[in-house]
Design a protein around this motif. Structure first.
Motif, PDB file in Angstrom:
ATOM      1  N   ALA A  16     -22.298 -57.144  18.985  1.00 43.41           N
ATOM      2  CA  ALA A  16     -23.585 -57.358  17.935  1.00 43.41           C
ATOM      3  C   ALA A  16     -23.663 -56.408  16.977  1.00 43.41           C
ATOM      4  O   ALA A  16     -24.114 -56.559  16.103  1.00 43.41           O
ATOM      5  CB  ALA A  16     -24.851 -57.614  19.132  1.00 43.41           C
ATOM      6  N   VAL A  17     -23.135 -54.935  17.525  1.00 42.94           N
ATOM      7  CA  VAL A  17     -23.245 -53.512  16.637  1.00 42.94           C
ATOM      8  C   VAL A  17     -21.840 -53.797  15.804  1.00 42.94           C
ATOM      9  O   VAL A  17     -22.015 -53.363  14.712  1.00 42.94           O
ATOM     10  CB  VAL A  17     -23.750 -52.510  17.439  1.00 42.94           C
ATOM     11  N   ASN A  18     -20.870 -53.649  16.661  1.00 46.90           N
ATOM     12  CA  ASN A  18     -19.592 -53.337  16.049  1.00 46.90           C
ATOM     13  C   ASN A  18     -18.996 -54.679  15.540  1.00 46.90           C
ATOM     14  O   ASN A  18     -17.910 -55.094  16.104  1.00 46.90           O
ATOM     15  CB  ASN A  18     -18.932 -52.599  16.961  1.00 46.90           C
ATOM     16  N   ASN A  19     -19.587 -55.312  14.599  1.00 48.36           N
ATOM     17  CA  ASN A  19     -18.653 -56.512  13.931  1.00 48.36           C
ATOM     18  C   ASN A  19     -19.223 -56.591  12.491  1.00 48.36           C
ATOM     19  O   ASN A  19     -19.986 -56.095  12.094  1.00 48.36           O
ATOM     20  CB  ASN A  19     -19.079 -57.842  14.722  1.00 48.36           C
ATOM     21  N   SER A  20     -18.162 -57.101  11.796  1.00 48.73           N
ATOM     22  CA  SER A  20     -18.415 -57.204  10.273  1.00 48.73           C
ATOM     23  C   SER A  20     -18.713 -58.718   9.867  1.00 48.73           C
ATOM     24  O   SER A  20     -18.533 -58.904   8.736  1.00 48.73           O
ATOM     25  CB  SER A  20     -17.030 -56.621   9.595  1.00 48.73           C
ATOM     26  N   CYS A  21     -19.210 -59.299  10.995  1.00 52.58           N
ATOM     27  CA  CYS A  21     -19.632 -60.720  10.127  1.00 52.58           C
ATOM     28  C   CYS A  21     -20.591 -60.834   9.131  1.00 52.58           C
ATOM     29  O   CYS A  21     -21.857 -60.629   9.716  1.00 52.58           O
ATOM     30  CB  CYS A  21     -19.715 -61.724  11.516  1.00 52.58           C
ATOM     31  N   GLU A  22     -20.235 -61.460   8.153  1.00 47.29           N
ATOM     32  CA  GLU A  22     -21.356 -61.604   7.065  1.00 47.29           C
ATOM     33  C   GLU A  22     -22.507 -62.437   7.392  1.00 47.29           C
ATOM     34  O   GLU A  22     -23.817 -62.153   7.238  1.00 47.29           O
ATOM     35  CB  GLU A  22     -20.873 -62.101   5.921  1.00 47.29           C
ATOM     36  N   LEU A  23     -22.300 -63.394   8.346  1.00 44.77           N
ATOM     37  CA  LEU A  23     -23.346 -64.127   8.687  1.00 44.77           C
ATOM     38  C   LEU A  23     -24.433 -63.631   9.379  1.00 44.77           C
ATOM     39  O   LEU A  23     -25.595 -63.999   9.620  1.00 44.77           O
ATOM     40  CB  LEU A  23     -22.900 -65.478   9.816  1.00 44.77           C
ATOM     41  N   LYS A  24     -24.354 -62.488  10.075  1.00 40.95           N
ATOM     42  CA  LYS A  24     -25.427 -61.650  10.737  1.00 40.95           C
ATOM     43  C   LYS A  24     -26.720 -61.336   9.796  1.00 40.95           C
ATOM     44  O   LYS A  24     -27.697 -61.146  10.201  1.00 40.95           O
ATOM     45  CB  LYS A  24     -24.843 -60.533  11.624  1.00 40.95           C
ATOM     46  N   LYS A  25     -26.184 -61.344   8.522  1.00 41.89           N
ATOM     47  CA  LYS A  25     -27.345 -61.040   7.385  1.00 41.89           C
ATOM     48  C   LYS A  25     -28.414 -62.092   7.399  1.00 41.89           C
ATOM     49  O   LYS A  25     -29.523 -61.808   7.185  1.00 41.89           O
ATOM     50  CB  LYS A  25     -26.733 -60.623   5.932  1.00 41.89           C
ATOM     51  N   SER A  26     -27.836 -63.564   7.496  1.00 44.42           N
ATOM     52  CA  SER A  26     -28.612 -64.672   7.541  1.00 44.42           C
ATOM     53  C   SER A  26     -29.218 -64.993   8.671  1.00 44.42           C
ATOM     54  O   SER A  26     -30.073 -65.707   8.851  1.00 44.42           O
ATOM     55  CB  SER A  26     -28.219 -65.683   6.659  1.00 44.42           C
TER      56      SER A  26
END
Ligand code: URA
Length: 203
Positions: A16-26
């Motif tokens: 949850a901390v170490n990922n680059s998924c852009e979806l976490k912004k929304s």
């Protein structure tokens, strides 16, 4: 890739901390389960929807209710199995996850597989199937068990949400669950837990 996780909770908190998924912004939060399956069955869906995003747990909405009903028809409850998604964050408006979004959650899913070493992987829908068996059509391959280089069999199913929109698919899903049960019943020996870390990291 980090491989020394002691629990699923640790895996999820790490990625949850170490990922680059852009979806976490929304998205509201990542969506996951933390209890390994007593049955060894691991289901993989596509991506969380609205209810999952709010509750932080996979398949808790209408599709999840249908999944639970299907499980009950073959003598399992939701607590017997592990359910996860290709993508851990809700895509806006429930759109399909992009290749980039799927790729950015790839190691997260690998870590879950490595920790659980499931007896069988059941893919729900085309995104999960494509992760293991590329270039096959779900309408032709649902109900089929595929061999996979890791030694973990991969069983293709329609996504339960598809049957909510197209009731003709309900019968296919029910039949495919019956096939899954036959597979589980005829499997005499527990699958050898011999998958090496290297095997799974190649996924
Ligand atoms: N659909 C999915 O693919 N995953 C969920 O968690 C819920 C609905």
């Amino acid at each position: 890739m980090k491989t020394d996780f002691k629990s699923l909770k640790e895996i999820h908190e790490y990625y949850a901390v170490n990922n680059s998924c852009e979806l976490k912004k929304s998205a509201t939060q990542p969506v996951y389960e933390i209890i390994p399956p007593s049955s060894g069955i691991l289901f993989i869906g596509e991506a969380p929807g609205k209810n999952e995003d709010l509750q932080g747990r996979p398949f808790v909405g209408a599709a999840g209710k249908f999944l639970n009903e299907l499980l009950n028809t073959i003598g399992y409850t939701r607590d017997d199995v592990y359910v996860t998604n290709v993508v851990k964050y809700r895509p806006p408006e429930n759109r399909d996850p992009s290749d980039e979004e799927k790729d950015s959650c790839r190691v997260w899913l690998n870590a879950e597989l490595l920790f659980i070493k499931p007896k069988v992987i059941v893919t729900l829908g085309r995104h999960a199937l494509g992760r293991f068996v590329p270039n096959v059509s779900i309408s032709i391959s649902h109900g089929e068990m595929f061999e996979h280089p890791t030694g973990i069999p991969v069983f293709a199913m329609y996504h339960p949400a598809a049957a909510l929109y197209n009731p003709n698919l309900r019968k296919d899903l029910a039949n495919d669950f019956a096939k899954l049960k036959s597979f589980l019943d005829t499997e005499k020996q527990p699958t050898e837990k011999s998958k090496t870390i290297d095997d799974i990291l190649k996924l």
